[in-house]
Design an enzyme around this catalytic site. Sequence first.
Site, PDB file in Angstrom:
ATOM      1  N   GLY A  13     -10.384 -19.970 -54.165  1.00  0.00           N
ATOM      2  CA  GLY A  13      -8.969 -20.274 -54.137  1.00  0.00           C
ATOM      3  C   GLY A  13      -8.338 -21.155 -53.394  1.00  0.00           C
ATOM      4  CB  SER A  14     -10.089 -23.928 -51.208  1.00  0.00           C
ATOM      5  OG  SER A  14     -10.967 -24.714 -52.295  1.00  0.00           O
ATOM      6  CG  ASN A  15      -9.008 -26.976 -55.741  1.00  0.00           C
ATOM      7  OD1 ASN A  15      -8.447 -28.165 -55.488  1.00  0.00           O
ATOM      8  ND2 ASN A  15     -10.013 -26.626 -56.155  1.00  0.00           N
ATOM      9  CG  MET A  91     -15.407 -19.243 -62.300  1.00  0.00           C
ATOM     10  SD  MET A  91     -15.705 -20.944 -62.062  1.00  0.00           S
ATOM     11  CE  MET A  91     -17.572 -20.984 -62.361  1.00  0.00           C
ATOM     12  CG  HIS A 110     -15.343 -30.601 -63.773  1.00  0.00           C
ATOM     13  ND1 HIS A 110     -15.714 -29.337 -64.170  1.00  0.00           N
ATOM     14  CD2 HIS A 110     -16.376 -31.480 -63.904  1.00  0.00           C
ATOM     15  CE1 HIS A 110     -16.988 -29.241 -64.384  1.00  0.00           C
ATOM     16  NE2 HIS A 110     -17.266 -30.713 -64.061  1.00  0.00           N
ATOM     17  CG  ASP A 142      -9.296 -31.138 -74.931  1.00  0.00           C
ATOM     18  OD1 ASP A 142     -10.090 -30.190 -74.393  1.00  0.00           O
ATOM     19  OD2 ASP A 142      -9.452 -32.219 -75.266  1.00  0.00           O
ATOM     20  CD  GLU A 143      -7.679 -26.379 -80.174  1.00  0.00           C
ATOM     21  OE1 GLU A 143      -8.464 -26.196 -80.757  1.00  0.00           O
ATOM     22  OE2 GLU A 143      -6.602 -26.470 -80.238  1.00  0.00           O
ATOM     23  CG  ASP A 146     -14.836 -28.978 -67.764  1.00  0.00           C
ATOM     24  OD1 ASP A 146     -13.861 -28.486 -67.372  1.00  0.00           O
ATOM     25  OD2 ASP A 146     -16.064 -28.955 -67.457  1.00  0.00           O
ATOM     26  CD  GLU A 175     -12.851 -29.752 -56.198  1.00  0.00           C
ATOM     27  OE1 GLU A 175     -12.096 -28.651 -56.403  1.00  0.00           O
ATOM     28  OE2 GLU A 175     -14.155 -29.853 -56.362  1.00  0.00           O
TER      29      GLU A 175
END
Length: 203
Positions: A13-15, A91, A110, A142-143, A146, A175
């Site tokens: 959870g650093s982001n 994930m 990413h 999107d579907e 990445d 990031e």
Amino acid sequence: MTLAIAVLASGRGSNLQAIMDAIENKTLDAVVKIVLSDKENAKALDRAREKGIKAVFISPKDFAQKIDYEEAMLQEIKEHHCNLICLAGYMRILSPYFVQNAPCRIMNIHPSLLPSFPGLHAHQQALDYGVKYSGCTVHFVDEGMDSGAIIFQEIVEILPDDTEDSLSERILIKEHQIYPKAIQAFGEGRLRQEGRKVIIQDN
Ligand code: GRF
């Protein structure tokens, strides 16, 4: 308008922390309404709770099908009237069902310069390939995996002695800078998508 965000996270959870810090120091005009995790012990859940943010573990094992699990997440997101979903080390691959039924856009961060090295172990992929530069990418989801339209990228030089850990440490610093910046640009209505291209309007 203050942006209402839902964050999906599976790990440290650093982001998420970078997003919450940017909100606290007022460089990001947003509120994290809810943090959802597929991992009961995710540090991201603790980080959210420390800030008084609702943090919910939803176990995929409690659902017969992936879309039922995803529907449970979507319900939480809708109940909290979120206008952006941020993946931050989540994930699992979201199914097309989730993407199509989300009430708002979804962003992801990413740790490579997409479209190079999507998926797992992006740092190791970059090292194995022998590229001289890698970095990180914030993109709309999107579907595909990445594969969504790119919002921001930041470059990191690869050093001769780099390991997965040392490279990931340096990329992570970037990031934490570009994710809140991308969210803020979205909240200000400065991101316009034309096909694959995201045009960032000046503020
Ligand atoms: C980050 O490297 C992010 O780019 C990737 O997963 C990692 C999550 O790290 N999607 P954290 O949980 O935000 O610390």
